[in-house]
Design an enzyme around this catalytic site. Structure first.
Site, PDB file in Angstrom:
ATOM      1  N   ASN A 170       0.875  -1.172   0.000  1.00 23.27           N
ATOM      2  CA  ASN A 170       0.000   0.000   0.000  1.00 23.27           C
ATOM      3  C   ASN A 170       0.913   1.224   0.000  1.00 23.27           C
ATOM      4  OD1 ASN A 170      -1.764   2.069   0.552  1.00 23.27           O
ATOM      5  ND2 ASN A 170      -2.300   1.370   2.617  1.00 23.27           N
ATOM      6  N   TRP A 171       0.970   1.893  -1.122  1.00 23.28           N
ATOM      7  CA  TRP A 171       1.913   3.010  -1.252  1.00 23.28           C
ATOM      8  C   TRP A 171       1.393   4.299  -0.603  1.00 23.28           C
ATOM      9  CZ3 TRP A 171       3.674   2.483  -7.125  1.00 23.28           C
ATOM     10  CH2 TRP A 171       4.299   1.238  -7.283  1.00 23.28           C
ATOM     11  N   LYS A 172       0.154   4.287  -0.175  1.00 21.45           N
ATOM     12  CA  LYS A 172      -0.440   5.458   0.484  1.00 21.45           C
ATOM     13  C   LYS A 172      -0.212   6.717  -0.353  1.00 21.45           C
ATOM     14  CE  LYS A 172      -0.069   3.087   4.848  1.00 21.45           C
ATOM     15  NZ  LYS A 172      -0.013   3.123   6.289  1.00 21.45           N
ATOM     16  N   HIS A 230      -9.353   0.725   4.928  1.00 21.74           N
ATOM     17  CA  HIS A 230      -8.065   0.931   5.598  1.00 21.74           C
ATOM     18  C   HIS A 230      -8.296   1.826   6.821  1.00 21.74           C
ATOM     19  CE1 HIS A 230      -4.036   2.308   6.490  1.00 21.74           C
ATOM     20  NE2 HIS A 230      -3.633   1.193   5.918  1.00 21.74           N
ATOM     21  N   GLU A 261      -6.735   4.215   8.001  1.00 18.84           N
ATOM     22  CA  GLU A 261      -6.564   5.667   7.761  1.00 18.84           C
ATOM     23  C   GLU A 261      -7.823   6.242   7.111  1.00 18.84           C
ATOM     24  OE1 GLU A 261      -2.768   5.391   5.780  1.00 18.84           O
ATOM     25  OE2 GLU A 261      -1.922   4.693   7.676  1.00 18.84           O
ATOM     26  N   GLU A 315      -5.268  -5.480  10.247  1.00 22.51           N
ATOM     27  CA  GLU A 315      -4.246  -4.470  10.521  1.00 22.51           C
ATOM     28  C   GLU A 315      -4.546  -3.805  11.865  1.00 22.51           C
ATOM     29  OE1 GLU A 315      -2.187  -3.124   6.690  1.00 22.51           O
ATOM     30  OE2 GLU A 315      -3.908  -1.828   6.978  1.00 22.51           O
ATOM     31  N   GLY A 349       2.497   1.851  10.859  1.00 21.40           N
ATOM     32  CA  GLY A 349       3.412   2.983  10.765  1.00 21.40           C
ATOM     33  C   GLY A 349       4.082   3.336  12.077  1.00 21.40           C
ATOM     34  N   SER A 371       3.579  -2.519  10.200  1.00 20.48           N
ATOM     35  CA  SER A 371       5.029  -2.558  10.411  1.00 20.48           C
ATOM     36  C   SER A 371       5.676  -3.877   9.987  1.00 20.48           C
ATOM     37  CB  SER A 371       5.374  -2.217  11.862  1.00 20.48           C
ATOM     38  OG  SER A 371       4.928  -0.905  12.177  1.00 20.48           O
ATOM     39  N   GLY A 425       3.008  -1.227   4.237  1.00 23.77           N
ATOM     40  CA  GLY A 425       2.998   0.196   3.929  1.00 23.77           C
ATOM     41  C   GLY A 425       4.410   0.673   3.619  1.00 23.77           C
ATOM     42  N   GLY A 426       5.046   1.269   4.622  1.00 20.60           N
ATOM     43  CA  GLY A 426       6.348   1.920   4.452  1.00 20.60           C
ATOM     44  C   GLY A 426       7.368   1.104   3.665  1.00 20.60           C
TER      45      GLY A 426
HETATM   46  P1  PGA Z   1       3.012   0.060   7.624  1.00 22.12           P
HETATM   47  O1  PGA Z   1       1.531   0.270   7.020  1.00 22.12           O
HETATM   48  O2  PGA Z   1       3.548  -1.198   6.999  1.00 22.12           O
HETATM   49  O3  PGA Z   1       3.760   1.269   7.224  1.00 22.12           O
HETATM   50  O4  PGA Z   1       2.850  -0.087   9.103  1.00 22.12           O
HETATM   51  C1  PGA Z   1       0.677  -0.821   6.836  1.00 22.12           C
HETATM   52  C2  PGA Z   1      -0.629  -0.355   6.243  1.00 22.12           C
HETATM   53  O5  PGA Z   1      -1.148   0.690   6.659  1.00 22.12           O
HETATM   54  O6  PGA Z   1      -1.186  -1.011   5.341  1.00 22.12           O
END
Ligand code: PGA
Length: 250
Positions: A10-12, A95, A97, A167, A173, A213, A234-235
């Site tokens: 997920n590149w956000k 998600h 967020e 998640e 994050g 993470s 994510g990251g």
């Molecule tokens: P993260 O994000 O790997 O940076 O913790 C995961 C996500 O939100 O899908």
């Protein structure tokens, strides 16, 4: 039942079109030794370019959200029809967020699920609890509500391609990963909930991803767990060498 591994990035809100295409070029170095489904979710702006850059790789391309109407006066929203028009085949819905920053409630998500299904998009549906909810023993209740309300009205046949992503909000994050045991326990509980909601056969076949993470140095232990069928990253999905190591987990 053996379930095909599913590794998703997920590149956000990262990457211009050019950066997105460069990242895809970098991901072509992964061997995909586990024969996983590999999915990337760039911003809407990069979807079409990423679809084109991924030609011949088998990468699945996903939007990070979509609206529930097909078209109309909804400034800034992107419909499932428009997502499909880019060539993307998948969509992430729910998600945390989206839920916490942009007001996606279970009711809204239920409409988005219907719209995405209507247009044949494969849904990666996210669920998860906050730290406070976990500490007060509400994890399973919270997730059950998200599943029951978010997927309300749809049966096993309609949801046959659905992918679930667990998640925990406190692990996203933050650098804090759920332990492999915590992930396994919650995934097992989710599978049991889905057996109740959509039947045993559905639950046995549905892929449940862990997210929060995930990194090159914890992916092997997480993927070793029985009910963990993949990861949503994510990251670390923004750096080709790191994500390639995750794709090629041991
Ligand atoms: P993260 O994000 O790997 O940076 O913790 C995961 C996500 O939100 O899908």
């Amino acid at each position: 039942m053996s379930r095909k591994p599913f590794i998703a990035g997920n590149w956000k809100m990262h990457n211009t079109v050019e950066e997105s295409v460069n990242l895809i070029e970098g991901l072509k170095a992964a061997k995909n030794k586990n024969n996983a489904d590999i999915m990337v979710a760039p911003s809407f702006t990069s979807l079409n370019a990423v679809v084109k850059a991924s030609a011949g790789t088998g990468f699945k391309v996903a939007a990070q959200d979509c609206y529930y109407e097909d078209k109309g006066a909804f400034t800034s929203q992107v419909s499932p029809v428009q997502v499909k028009g880019t060539g993307a085949t998948h969509v992430i819905l729910g998600h945390s967020e989206r839920r916490s920053l942009f007001g996606d409630t279970d009711e809204i998500l239920n409409k988005k699920v219907g719209a995405a299904l209507n247009h044949g998009l494969v849904i990666v549906f996210c669920v998860g609890e906050t730290l406070e909810q976990r500490e007060s023993g509400k994890t399973e209740k919270v997730i059950k509500d998200q599943l029951v309300n978010g997927l309300k009205g749809f049966g096993a046949e309609q949801l046959k391609d659905l992918v679930i992503a667990y998640e925990p909000v406190w692990a996203i994050g933050t650098g804090k990963t759920a332990t492999p045991e915590q992930a396994q326990d919650t995934h097992k509980a989710i599978r049991a909930m889905l057996a109740e909601q959509l039947g045993k056969e559905f639950a046995a076949g549905v892929r449940i991803l862990y997210g929060g993470s995930v990194k090159a140095d914890n992916v092997d232990a997480i993927m070793a767990k029985e009910d963990v069928d993949g990861v949503l990253v994510g990251g670390q999905s923004l750096i080709a060498e790191k994500f390639n190591r995750i794709i090629d987990y041991n």
